[in-house]
Design a protein around this motif. Structure first.
Motif, PDB file in Angstrom:
ATOM      1  N   GLN A 221       0.852  -1.185   0.000  1.00 40.42           N
ATOM      2  CA  GLN A 221       0.000   0.000   0.000  1.00 40.42           C
ATOM      3  C   GLN A 221       0.892   1.242   0.000  1.00 40.42           C
ATOM      4  OE1 GLN A 221      -2.414  -1.369   3.462  1.00 40.42           O
ATOM      5  NE2 GLN A 221      -4.171  -1.149   2.091  1.00 40.42           N
ATOM      6  N   ASP A 222       1.187   1.728  -1.205  1.00 42.14           N
ATOM      7  CA  ASP A 222       2.100   2.845  -1.395  1.00 42.14           C
ATOM      8  C   ASP A 222       1.509   3.755  -2.468  1.00 42.14           C
ATOM      9  OD1 ASP A 222       4.317   4.350  -2.732  1.00 42.14           O
ATOM     10  OD2 ASP A 222       5.556   3.339  -1.235  1.00 42.14           O
ATOM     11  N   ASP A 223       1.119   4.946  -2.092  1.00 42.76           N
ATOM     12  CA  ASP A 223       0.440   5.858  -3.018  1.00 42.76           C
ATOM     13  C   ASP A 223       1.310   6.215  -4.219  1.00 42.76           C
ATOM     14  OD1 ASP A 223      -1.775   5.832  -1.391  1.00 42.76           O
ATOM     15  OD2 ASP A 223      -1.293   7.731  -0.382  1.00 42.76           O
ATOM     16  N   SER A 224       2.609   6.347  -4.015  1.00 43.81           N
ATOM     17  CA  SER A 224       3.501   6.715  -5.110  1.00 43.81           C
ATOM     18  C   SER A 224       3.562   5.606  -6.151  1.00 43.81           C
ATOM     19  CB  SER A 224       4.906   7.003  -4.577  1.00 43.81           C
ATOM     20  OG  SER A 224       5.815   7.213  -5.649  1.00 43.81           O
ATOM     21  N   ILE A 225       3.701   4.356  -5.700  1.00 45.04           N
ATOM     22  CA  ILE A 225       3.740   3.227  -6.635  1.00 45.04           C
ATOM     23  C   ILE A 225       2.419   3.127  -7.391  1.00 45.04           C
ATOM     24  CG2 ILE A 225       3.879   0.713  -6.808  1.00 45.04           C
ATOM     25  CD1 ILE A 225       5.750   0.756  -4.402  1.00 45.04           C
ATOM     26  N   THR A 226       1.302   3.228  -6.668  1.00 42.44           N
ATOM     27  CA  THR A 226      -0.013   3.136  -7.301  1.00 42.44           C
ATOM     28  C   THR A 226      -0.192   4.225  -8.352  1.00 42.44           C
ATOM     29  OG1 THR A 226      -0.990   2.166  -5.305  1.00 42.44           O
ATOM     30  CG2 THR A 226      -2.503   3.187  -6.882  1.00 42.44           C
ATOM     31  N   ALA A 227       0.239   5.442  -8.051  1.00 41.09           N
ATOM     32  CA  ALA A 227       0.104   6.548  -8.994  1.00 41.09           C
ATOM     33  C   ALA A 227       0.935   6.308 -10.256  1.00 41.09           C
ATOM     34  CB  ALA A 227       0.528   7.860  -8.331  1.00 41.09           C
ATOM     35  N   GLN A 228       2.130   5.751 -10.087  1.00 37.64           N
ATOM     36  CA  GLN A 228       2.977   5.488 -11.253  1.00 37.64           C
ATOM     37  C   GLN A 228       2.373   4.401 -12.150  1.00 37.64           C
ATOM     38  OE1 GLN A 228       7.410   5.394 -10.427  1.00 37.64           O
ATOM     39  NE2 GLN A 228       6.684   5.683  -8.325  1.00 37.64           N
ATOM     40  N   ILE A 229       1.858   3.347 -11.538  1.00 38.10           N
ATOM     41  CA  ILE A 229       1.236   2.271 -12.317  1.00 38.10           C
ATOM     42  C   ILE A 229      -0.016   2.778 -13.031  1.00 38.10           C
ATOM     43  CG2 ILE A 229      -0.033   0.099 -12.104  1.00 38.10           C
ATOM     44  CD1 ILE A 229       2.953  -0.289 -12.115  1.00 38.10           C
ATOM     45  N   THR A 230      -0.815   3.562 -12.333  1.00 34.68           N
ATOM     46  CA  THR A 230      -2.040   4.097 -12.925  1.00 34.68           C
ATOM     47  C   THR A 230      -1.718   4.996 -14.119  1.00 34.68           C
ATOM     48  OG1 THR A 230      -3.192   3.991 -10.798  1.00 34.68           O
ATOM     49  CG2 THR A 230      -4.133   5.430 -12.477  1.00 34.68           C
ATOM     50  N   ALA A 231      -0.663   5.786 -14.013  1.00 34.56           N
ATOM     51  CA  ALA A 231      -0.261   6.656 -15.117  1.00 34.56           C
ATOM     52  C   ALA A 231       0.128   5.837 -16.352  1.00 34.56           C
ATOM     53  CB  ALA A 231       0.898   7.547 -14.684  1.00 34.56           C
ATOM     54  N   ILE A 232       0.814   4.745 -16.143  1.00 30.71           N
ATOM     55  CA  ILE A 232       1.204   3.884 -17.263  1.00 30.71           C
ATOM     56  C   ILE A 232      -0.028   3.257 -17.909  1.00 30.71           C
ATOM     57  CG2 ILE A 232       2.458   1.775 -17.899  1.00 30.71           C
ATOM     58  CD1 ILE A 232       4.461   2.490 -15.644  1.00 30.71           C
TER      59      ILE A 232
END
Length: 350
Positions: free
Chosen positions: A233-244
């Motif tokens: 549960q890491d907002d930064s990782i989730t945001a990067q994956i969502t952007a891709i």
């Protein structure tokens, strides 16, 4: 309430069986029809009905699935394995219009980018995302430049491939040449020494390509397959994956394999489909198989489910089919009325 009637392709594989487990644990009831090329598929014993079919795309395949869909009153098709993706993506509109079923598969351009590891790398590069530099292994100039830039080890893998087949960590020019002999159409790729092993992430998007749900799991591999996971549960990782995923233009489920370097997501593989960990994700509360059905078939609004922090461990299991042998199962004179010995207690809603 009557059960929804769905078809799962390649029910003999871990992806199809994972979708089956996810639907058995879902909030709705599903009547599950499984198809597979091989009559000795263990997944047949778990489905409500099953059929042996020809190879996807063969001259008789469409007529076979048309008959099954009509006979079983199927509402939706779960497309499960890489060799089927392009066929169903290209035929999706025809199948949906003629047979009145939803086909859960990504757009063909997404399928082609995700299925080709060189195109995956180029997509990430062209959209300014971190990426592992990747070249055709026969490009001697590029290989020399990578050795000079990154040193050894490097990764070699097939341009088109799955399930970690023919992937080699190479430590010399001699090993590079050997890998090129062992498998055709090889790529050479930067070896990513991650901060903390490997991760797998899945996003779910609606018909308008809006990402509405995602999950990230830290994983351990055994023989190329995920066998231990924990929720990340890491907002930064989730945001990067969502952007891709947004840049890629996915619909439905899409899976990303990556490592972390200094907090940056380096995706090295995109699976433009339900992935092999779908049979794990539902235990965390992320049932992408049902979410896709709700959004695409029932026209419900998508939502981010509440996830349960946990560790999930995989194990082998067996199917026992009494009074059977290979010959009778293969000829259809015996039924797959086997009993799952251990797994059923785990198929509870989390």
């Amino acid at each position: 309430m009557a059960a929804h009637r769905v078809l799962i392709t390649a029910i003999g594989g871990n992806i199809g069986q994972g979708i089956l487990k996810s639907l058995r644990a879902a909030n709705r009831d599903y009547y599950i029809v499984g198809i597979d090329m091989h009559p000795l598929s263990a997944g047949f014993s778990l489905a409500d009905a099953y059929y042996t079919v020809s190879k996807t795309g063969s001259p008789t395949f469409y007529a076979e699935i048309k008959d099954i869909i009509t006979r079983e009153q199927i509402e939706a098709i779960y497309v499960c394995v890489p060799p089927e993706l392009e066929y169903f993506s290209l035929q999706k509109e025809v199948i949906q219009q003629e047979l009145g079923v939803e086909v859960f598969v990504n757009p063909v351009e997404v399928v082609r980018i995700g299925s080709d590891k060189l195109l995956t790398s180029e997509f990430l590069k062209n959209n300014s995302f971190p990426y592992p530099e990747t070249h055709i292994a026969d490009d001697d100039v590029a290989v020399e430049r990578m050795i000079s830039t990154y040193g050894f080890p490097l990764i070699m893998k097939p341009r088109l491939g799955s399930s970690s087949k023919n992937i080699f960590v190479v430590h010399s020019l001699k090993e590079i040449e050997a890998a090129k002999i062992l498998a055709p159409d090889m790529l050479i790729q930067r070896y990513l020494v991650g901060d903390d092993a490997e991760y797998t992430a899945t996003t779910v998007a609606d018909k308008d390509k809006n990402i509405f749900a995602s999950i990230v799991l830290h994983r351990d591999l055994l023989a190329g397959t995920t066998f231990r996971t924990e929720l990340t549960q890491d907002d930064s990782i989730t945001a990067q994956i969502t952007a891709i995923a947004n840049a890629l233009g996915t619909t439905g489920a899409c899976n990303f394999q990556f490592r972390l370097l200094d907090g940056q997501v380096y995706v090295f593989e995109i699976n433009p489909r339900f992935s092999g960990t779908n049979g794990i994700r539902y235990l965390y509360g992320f049932n992408d198989a049902e979410m896709v059905f709700e959004v695409f078939k029932l026209n419900l609004a998508g939502y981010q489910p509440k996830l349960h922090p946990a560790v999930v461990l995989r194990y082998w299991n067996e199917i026992y089919i009494e009074n059977a042998d290979f010959k009778t199962l293969s000829t259809g004179t015996a039924r797959h009325d086997g009993l799952e010995t251990v797994t059923r207690p785990l198929l509870k809603r989390p």
